[in-house]
Design a protein around this motif. Structure first.
Motif, mmCIF file in Angstrom:
data_model
loop_
_atom_site.group_PDB
_atom_site.id
_atom_site.type_symbol
_atom_site.label_atom_id
_atom_site.label_comp_id
_atom_site.label_asym_id
_atom_site.label_seq_id
_atom_site.Cartn_x
_atom_site.Cartn_y
_atom_site.Cartn_z
ATOM 1 N N GLU A 8 0.843 -1.197 0.000
ATOM 2 C CA GLU A 8 0.000 0.000 0.000
ATOM 3 C C GLU A 8 0.878 1.248 0.000
ATOM 4 O O GLU A 8 1.353 1.679 1.048
ATOM 5 N N PRO A 9 1.065 1.827 -1.170
ATOM 6 C CA PRO A 9 1.980 2.963 -1.289
ATOM 7 C C PRO A 9 1.668 4.082 -0.301
ATOM 8 O O PRO A 9 2.580 4.655 0.294
ATOM 9 N N LYS A 132 6.269 14.527 -3.550
ATOM 10 C CA LYS A 132 5.385 13.354 -3.634
ATOM 11 C C LYS A 132 5.910 12.340 -4.636
ATOM 12 O O LYS A 132 5.729 11.141 -4.479
ATOM 13 N N LEU A 133 6.507 12.863 -5.676
ATOM 14 C CA LEU A 133 7.034 11.981 -6.716
ATOM 15 C C LEU A 133 8.292 11.257 -6.228
ATOM 16 O O LEU A 133 8.716 10.271 -6.813
ATOM 17 N N GLY A 134 8.872 11.769 -5.165
ATOM 18 C CA GLY A 134 10.037 11.102 -4.598
ATOM 19 C C GLY A 134 11.358 11.752 -4.958
ATOM 20 O O GLY A 134 12.417 11.173 -4.711
ATOM 21 N N CYS A 135 11.311 12.930 -5.536
ATOM 22 C CA CYS A 135 12.539 13.571 -6.014
ATOM 23 C C CYS A 135 13.519 13.815 -4.876
ATOM 24 O O CYS A 135 13.164 14.400 -3.850
ATOM 25 N N LYS A 568 -3.542 7.114 -6.988
ATOM 26 C CA LYS A 568 -4.221 5.876 -7.348
ATOM 27 C C LYS A 568 -3.287 4.663 -7.324
ATOM 28 O O LYS A 568 -3.659 3.595 -6.851
ATOM 29 N N TYR A 569 -2.084 4.847 -7.847
ATOM 30 C CA TYR A 569 -1.200 3.685 -8.014
ATOM 31 C C TYR A 569 0.090 3.767 -7.206
ATOM 32 O O TYR A 569 0.822 2.796 -7.131
ATOM 33 N N GLY A 570 0.369 4.935 -6.659
ATOM 34 C CA GLY A 570 1.621 5.111 -5.938
ATOM 35 C C GLY A 570 2.671 5.798 -6.792
ATOM 36 O O GLY A 570 2.616 5.751 -8.016
ATOM 37 N N ALA A 571 3.616 6.436 -6.107
ATOM 38 C CA ALA A 571 4.668 7.172 -6.809
ATOM 39 C C ALA A 571 5.572 6.221 -7.582
ATOM 40 O O ALA A 571 5.965 6.499 -8.711
ATOM 41 N N ASP A 572 5.883 5.086 -6.988
ATOM 42 C CA ASP A 572 6.772 4.139 -7.660
ATOM 43 C C ASP A 572 6.188 3.660 -8.981
ATOM 44 O O ASP A 572 6.880 3.596 -9.994
ATOM 45 N N ALA A 573 4.919 3.330 -8.939
ATOM 46 C CA ALA A 573 4.268 2.831 -10.149
ATOM 47 C C ALA A 573 4.249 3.912 -11.214
ATOM 48 O O ALA A 573 4.498 3.640 -12.395
ATOM 49 N N THR A 574 3.982 5.140 -10.796
ATOM 50 C CA THR A 574 3.946 6.247 -11.742
ATOM 51 C C THR A 574 5.323 6.440 -12.369
ATOM 52 O O THR A 574 5.466 6.570 -13.582
ATOM 53 N N ARG A 575 6.328 6.425 -11.515
ATOM 54 C CA ARG A 575 7.695 6.603 -12.003
ATOM 55 C C ARG A 575 8.118 5.462 -12.919
ATOM 56 O O ARG A 575 8.620 5.691 -14.027
ATOM 57 N N PHE A 576 7.922 4.246 -12.456
ATOM 58 C CA PHE A 576 8.384 3.099 -13.246
ATOM 59 C C PHE A 576 7.637 3.052 -14.583
ATOM 60 O O PHE A 576 8.222 2.808 -15.631
ATOM 61 N N GLY A 577 6.336 3.309 -14.508
ATOM 62 C CA GLY A 577 5.527 3.302 -15.724
ATOM 63 C C GLY A 577 6.015 4.331 -16.731
ATOM 64 O O GLY A 577 6.043 4.073 -17.931
ATOM 65 N N LEU A 578 6.406 5.497 -16.247
ATOM 66 C CA LEU A 578 6.911 6.541 -17.146
ATOM 67 C C LEU A 578 8.279 6.166 -17.695
ATOM 68 O O LEU A 578 8.536 6.293 -18.890
ATOM 69 N N ALA A 579 9.143 5.702 -16.824
ATOM 70 C CA ALA A 579 10.495 5.333 -17.259
ATOM 71 C C ALA A 579 10.422 4.189 -18.281
ATOM 72 O O ALA A 579 11.138 4.172 -19.269
ATOM 73 N N PHE A 580 9.522 3.285 -18.023
ATOM 74 C CA PHE A 580 9.327 2.126 -18.888
ATOM 75 C C PHE A 580 8.967 2.543 -20.317
ATOM 76 O O PHE A 580 9.331 1.905 -21.281
ATOM 77 N N GLN A 581 8.235 3.653 -20.400
ATOM 78 C CA GLN A 581 7.774 4.101 -21.712
ATOM 79 C C GLN A 581 8.754 5.045 -22.391
ATOM 80 O O GLN A 581 8.511 5.521 -23.490
ATOM 81 N N VAL A 596 -0.426 0.684 -14.411
ATOM 82 C CA VAL A 596 -1.058 -0.448 -13.729
ATOM 83 C C VAL A 596 -0.071 -1.609 -13.621
ATOM 84 O O VAL A 596 0.098 -2.199 -12.543
ATOM 85 N N ALA A 597 0.587 -1.886 -14.740
ATOM 86 C CA ALA A 597 1.558 -2.986 -14.731
ATOM 87 C C ALA A 597 2.655 -2.715 -13.710
ATOM 88 O O ALA A 597 3.121 -3.621 -13.022
ATOM 89 N N SER A 598 3.032 -1.461 -13.584
ATOM 90 C CA SER A 598 4.088 -1.107 -12.643
ATOM 91 C C SER A 598 3.600 -1.198 -11.199
ATOM 92 O O SER A 598 4.361 -1.547 -10.301
ATOM 93 N N ARG A 599 2.335 -0.872 -11.005
ATOM 94 C CA ARG A 599 1.757 -1.023 -9.668
ATOM 95 C C ARG A 599 1.817 -2.504 -9.276
ATOM 96 O O ARG A 599 2.216 -2.873 -8.163
ATOM 97 N N ASN A 600 1.460 -3.350 -10.251
ATOM 98 C CA ASN A 600 1.537 -4.785 -9.985
ATOM 99 C C ASN A 600 2.973 -5.233 -9.710
ATOM 100 O O ASN A 600 3.219 -6.093 -8.872
ATOM 101 N N PHE A 601 3.880 -4.591 -10.413
ATOM 102 C CA PHE A 601 5.284 -4.937 -10.237
ATOM 103 C C PHE A 601 5.758 -4.565 -8.829
ATOM 104 O O PHE A 601 6.469 -5.336 -8.177
#
Length: 757
Positions: A8-9, A132-135, A568-581, A596-601
């Motif tokens: 739970e982020p 919030k983004l973790g910078c 909704k998904y957490g900062a990590d998921a947002t970051r990873f999802g963006l970096a992934f793309q 979503v995939a990153s949240r699952n990750f």
RNA sequence: GCGCGUGUAGCUCAGAGGUUAGAGCGUGCGGUUCACAUCCGUAAGGUCCCUGGUUCGAAUCCAGGCACGCGCACCA
């Protein structure tokens, strides 16, 4: 087990961030003799709130910063905000308008006070969002472009240019925003396609005698802006145009005004366009201004700063341009001088801040001569002192730099750095206005009203963030000869050890649309003031597009709020999802699926860690180094080899700014190779006593190193796991400051070529 | 007009002169005691935009074309 089976982020992010802050992990420190890794944030506008582009850019910067910090390199990421002259002034003006007021009623001092109040109240929103983004910025060094010391540096920079003779006041046709009531530089325009018309207007030739019979009675010109014809002082044709061979030098009668104007020759006139004859309005068109200079034509200003016709416009005086246009067309029609009208689609300049159509008019403004500034900035890129990533932006940069025009730096707004220019109150007749430039004007002088282009101050960002009296760093101790020059320019008070140590910075990561506005200007400013490039790599991140491939923009309503994604998904998921793309070659067509995939990750990481912790609970495991590990099964050997490959590939990819590929590799490795295969295999190995100990070792070893590799991308979940894992295994106190995996095997161990030798 | 980029699975994208072209999401089927249903297993799904060239071999390199996106420009 203490930890929940679902990650739970929201429950951990705030706490983890505070933990980092409390222990000063983000602080940049001077470590003598060690070259630091330094990033200055592209300072977002104080008016701004985090959009997807910011989220992406700051995620990527944070990945680099965290990786370098873990590598043990002295690392600093300087945050801050930009006062954003016109943008901020507009916001406050709008607010005033709601109260039925305007800035002129308030007066300058009162209005500026209001803007400061606004900044105090809302200026920190984006900073909070970055947190919030973790910078992992060093918040103790947070800067604002209107900070006292920053402003002092801006003033010194102006004086420096002035002393060199590169700043001058000149009359030019400039871009004028009628809404914002200020001049704009060329790159502050947005050209939009507008469906307009091309009107063909007859200009009669002057008869020598009343009864003279001429073969040609008229010259027809084509124009998209008939209202400017009132200010025409010539008609130009191409000297090689046979059609007009005999009329060059003849006199025309300007319709509606009755003024006599000559036909002149000018090379740049396009024979193919319109009629090949172009009306010349030196006061309202930069090219016509040039023609006017050559042929000594009068500059008749027929449109004023409010977008109304001046008294030079005769009977149209006082009318708005649009209204005047209609009336003029009607009058021309009546006189039979309007030959025809064509539909015509063309590019029309709009203000980049308010979106209104920009007028071009002659005006006295301040400029920086770019001649001597441009050359070193071109050289620095050509000789590789600054590298662009992706490389193709180098050409874009050079194309612009090689065709630079002088920079219009004065703006007629109130919010910003005032030009340190003062003039003598009493104007003595027939005498040039007396001007003083600098900080302490003699008596009787008053400061001029203009403020500097916002980008004049942000151009100094990589220098000025390190110039501060009351910064954490002290005044310059070292007597470095290199800094002598800077001392002379900025003065002792402003120079700190920070400047000496942290300049030049390492990577500048930014969006492509401010390549000219900002990046280029930082480069020539850095070279001029420091005699050294401001950064060694410019990374241009992809543009975030929405599902339809349109650019994400709040004003277009095509935006998506990254803060909502974080909620909704957490900062990590947002970051990873963006970096992934972020694949390096293409723009980023944003897909929430990836988040979503990153949240699952993140959840996968959490649970795999939970599993490992369960396996080693109460085992009093002493963590061994890689050398101490004894792989007993094929699975053991495979996972360790795959881990090594992953370390290698993540390093390789991050070195090349291939964030997507690095993320992909981590995802593949952790989920499929580690969880799907090794974790499952380990369940069998853990049963027998023979393999149990080593399997535990390899599980923890792989997990620990995976967490390290993942941390720059997903700092919260990995740190949260680390803090839990620390309870059973002896580990460094925090993941954020732990040691980046770079075992000899990994750095040398390219993906194994099957045939060695 | 000049310049730049992109075109690969239903969608978003990797890959790259050499067996059978990959991932995530989506879809079909099967699975809940034993870290995780935000899960596991399995399957279907491709004229790698078109045409030509180079090559033993091209999705990959070259040329031309088409489509989309972007930047610059003083066609008034």
């Amino acid at each position: 087990m203490i930890i929940d089976k679902r990650y739970e982020p929201k429950e951990v992010e705030g706490e983890i961030y505070d933990f980092w802050l409390k222990n000063s992990y983000f602080k940049g420190k001077i470590v003598k003799g060690k070259k630091p890794f330094v990033v200055v944030i592209p300072p977002p506008n104080v008016t701004g709130s985090l959009h997807m582009g910011h989220a992406l850019n700051n995620t990527l910067q944070d990945i680099l910063v965290r990786q370098n910090r873990m590598k043990g390199v002295p690392t600093l990421w300087v945050p801050g905000t930009d006062h954003a002259g016109i943008a901020t002034q507009n916001v406050v003006e709008k607010q005033l308008a709601k109260e039925g007021k305007n800035r002129h009623e308030l007066g300058r001092a009162e209005f500026v006070k209001k803007v400061w109040e606004w900044v105090d109240e809302y200026g920190d929103i984006i900073i909070k969002q970055l947190k919030k983004l973790g910078c992992s910025c060093d918040w103790s060094r947070q800067r604002f472009t209107l900070d006292e010391d920053y402003s002092a540096a801006v003033q010194k920079a102006f004086e420096h240019y002035y002393k060199k003779g590169w700043i001058y006041q000149g009359e030019r046709v400039i871009n004028w925003c009628v809404r914002c009531q200020t001049a704009l530089s060329d790159i502050e325009l947005e050209h939009k396609e507008v469906e307009g018309s091309l009107w063909f207007v007859r200009y009669p030739l002057k008869l020598k005698t009343k009864n003279e019979k001429l073969k040609t009675k008229y010259i027809t010109v084509a124009t998209t802006r008939p209202e400017t014809m009132l200010g025409d002082t010539a008609v130009a044709v191409n000297p090689t145009d046979k059609r007009y061979k005999n009329v060059v030098g003849k006199i025309l009668i300007l319709p509606l005004m009755g003024r006599e104007i000559p036909v002149v020759a000018f090379d740049a006139v396009d024979k193919e366009f319109g009629t090949g004859a172009v009306k010349v309005t030196p006061a309202h068109d930069p090219n016509d201004f040039e023609i006017g200079k050559i042929h000594n034509l009068a500059k008749i200003k027929v449109i004023d700063e409010l977008g109304k016709m001046t008294k030079e416009a005769g009977k149209y005086a006082g009318q708005k341009t649009q209204q005047a246009r209609e009336n003029i067309l009607q009058d021309l029609q009546q006189k039979g001088l309007l030959l025809k009208t064509q539909k015509y689609v063309h590019q029309v300049p709009h203000c980049y801040r308010c979106g209104k159509i920009v007028e071009q008019l002659v005006s006295k403004q301040w400029f920086v001569n770019m001649q001597q500034l441009a050359q070193p900035a071109i050289e620095a890129v050509k000789n590789g002192k600054i590298k662009f990533e992706p490389k193709r932006w180098e050409k874009v940069y050079l194309d612009w730099m090689e065709n630079l025009k002088d920079w219009c730096i004065s703006r007629q707004i109130w919010w910003g750095h005032r030009l340190p220019v003062w003039q003598l109150k009493v104007k003595i007749k027939n005498e040039k206005l007396k001007i003083y430039v600098g900080g302490n004007p003699p008596k009787g002088y008053t400061q001029i009203d203009d403020v500097l282009d916002t980008w004049f101050s942000s151009a100094l960002w990589p220098i000025a963030v390190f110039l501060k009296k009351n910064s954490s760093s002290e005044k310059l101790k070292s007597q470095n000869a290199k800094l002598k020059r800077v001392l002379d320019i900025f003065g002792e008070d402003l120079i700190t050890d920070d400047l000496e140590y942290f300049y030049p910075t390492t990577v500048l990561s930014t969006a492509r649309d401010i390549l000219y506005l900002w990046v280029a200007r930082m480069i020539f400013s850095g070279l001029e003031f420091m005699k050294e490039v401001p950064f060694t790599t410019v990374y241009i991140h992809p543009t975030v597009l929405n599902a339809e491939g349109k650019r994400m923009s709040k004003s277009l309503g095509t935006g998506l709020d990254p803060i909502e994604l974080i909620e909704k998904y957490g900062a990590d998921a947002t970051r990873f999802g963006l970096a992934f793309q972020t694949t390096g070659t293409q723009d980023l067509r944003f897909s929430e699926n990836k988040i979503v995939a990153s949240r699952n990750f993140a959840n996968k990481i959490w649970n795999a860690s939970r599993f490992v912790m369960m396996q080693i609970a109460n085992s009093k495991l002493q963590l061994k180094s890689q050398k101490g590990l004894k792989p007993n099964s094929p699975a053991d050997r495979v996972i360790l080899e795959q881990l090594n490959q992953t370390i290698y590939l993540v390093n390789q990819n991050l070195d090349k700014f291939r964030f997507g590929q690095a993320a992909e590799q981590l995802f593949q490795f952790f989920w499929h190779q580690f969880c799907d295969i090794y974790l499952e295999q380990s369940k069998k190995q853990l049963e027998g006593k023979k393999l149990r100990g080593n399997t535990q070792q390899i599980l923890v070893f792989t997990l620990v190193n995976s967490l390290k590799l993942l941390h720059p991308f997903m700092p919260f979940v990995t740190e949260a796991v680390w803090q839990n894992l620390k309870k059973t295994v002896s580990l460094e106190p925090a993941l954020i400051s732990s040691c980046w995996p770079h075992s000899a095997e990994a750095t040398r161990g390219k993906p194994k070529a099957s045939s060695k030798n």
